[in-house]
Design a protein around this motif. Structure first.
Motif, short mmCIF file in Angstrom:
data_model
loop_
_atom_site.label_atom_id
_atom_site.label_comp_id
_atom_site.label_asym_id
_atom_site.label_seq_id
_atom_site.Cartn_x
_atom_site.Cartn_y
_atom_site.Cartn_z
N TRP A 269 0.85 -1.18 0.00
CA TRP A 269 0.00 0.00 0.00
C TRP A 269 0.89 1.23 0.00
N ASP A 270 0.40 2.31 -0.56
CA ASP A 270 1.14 3.57 -0.57
C ASP A 270 1.14 4.12 0.87
N LEU A 271 2.32 4.33 1.43
CA LEU A 271 2.45 4.77 2.81
C LEU A 271 1.71 6.09 3.06
N ALA A 272 1.81 7.04 2.15
CA ALA A 272 1.14 8.33 2.34
C ALA A 272 -0.38 8.14 2.39
N GLU A 273 -0.93 7.24 1.56
CA GLU A 273 -2.37 6.99 1.58
C GLU A 273 -2.80 6.33 2.89
N VAL A 274 -2.00 5.38 3.37
CA VAL A 274 -2.33 4.70 4.63
C VAL A 274 -2.23 5.69 5.79
N GLU A 275 -1.18 6.53 5.81
CA GLU A 275 -1.05 7.52 6.88
C GLU A 275 -2.20 8.53 6.85
N ARG B 190 -8.24 8.76 13.11
CA ARG B 190 -7.94 9.38 14.40
C ARG B 190 -8.90 10.55 14.65
N ARG B 191 -9.09 11.40 13.65
CA ARG B 191 -10.00 12.54 13.80
C ARG B 191 -11.43 12.06 14.06
N ALA B 192 -11.86 11.03 13.34
CA ALA B 192 -13.21 10.50 13.53
C ALA B 192 -13.37 9.91 14.93
N SER B 193 -12.34 9.25 15.42
CA SER B 193 -12.39 8.66 16.75
C SER B 193 -12.50 9.74 17.82
N ALA C 106 -13.65 12.72 17.41
CA ALA C 106 -14.94 13.40 17.26
C ALA C 106 -16.10 12.48 17.65
N LYS C 107 -15.75 11.24 17.99
CA LYS C 107 -16.74 10.24 18.40
C LYS C 107 -17.76 9.95 17.30
N THR C 108 -17.31 9.98 16.04
CA THR C 108 -18.20 9.65 14.93
C THR C 108 -17.98 8.23 14.42
N VAL C 109 -17.07 7.48 15.06
CA VAL C 109 -16.82 6.10 14.67
C VAL C 109 -17.87 5.23 15.35
N LYS C 110 -18.59 4.44 14.53
CA LYS C 110 -19.59 3.54 15.09
C LYS C 110 -18.87 2.34 15.68
N ARG C 111 -19.03 2.15 16.99
CA ARG C 111 -18.34 1.06 17.67
C ARG C 111 -19.24 -0.16 17.77
N ALA C 112 -18.62 -1.31 17.83
CA ALA C 112 -19.36 -2.56 17.99
C ALA C 112 -19.98 -2.61 19.38
N PRO C 113 -21.17 -3.19 19.50
CA PRO C 113 -21.80 -3.29 20.82
C PRO C 113 -21.04 -4.24 21.73
N MET C 114 -21.16 -4.01 23.02
CA MET C 114 -20.54 -4.90 24.00
C MET C 114 -21.29 -6.23 23.97
N PRO C 115 -20.58 -7.36 24.10
CA PRO C 115 -21.27 -8.65 24.08
C PRO C 115 -22.12 -8.83 25.34
#
Length: 71
Positions: free
Chosen positions: A28-34, A41-44, A46-55
């Motif tokens: 993978w292109d390193l710049a694209e992955v970074e 990181r920004r989404a996390s 901002a709390k916009t990442v949908k997290r999996a429910p707790m089991p």
């Protein structure tokens, strides 16, 4: 992440596309992955990442077995 997770995300356009260096070596292109990591990181933050429910452990059919300490 697991290989299958990365592959699935690539197919959905959620991860940078791989390319072949040789017939058997993908990269993978390193710049694209970074850039993807920074976006995640920004989404996390901002709390916009949908997290999996707790089991719900109450739904388990079996319980883990505790093994005695081995000497």
């Amino acid at each position: 992440m697991a290989d299958t997770t990365i592959y699935d995300m690539e197919q959905r356009g959620e991860f940078p596309q791989r390319f072949y260096l040789t017939p058997r070596c993908v990269v993978w292109d390193l710049a694209e992955v970074e850039a993807w990591l920074e976006e995640r990181r920004r989404a996390s933050r901002a709390k916009t990442v949908k997290r999996a429910p707790m089991p719900d452990v109450q739904l388990r059919k079996t319980r883990p077995i505790k093994h005695p300490a081995r000497a």
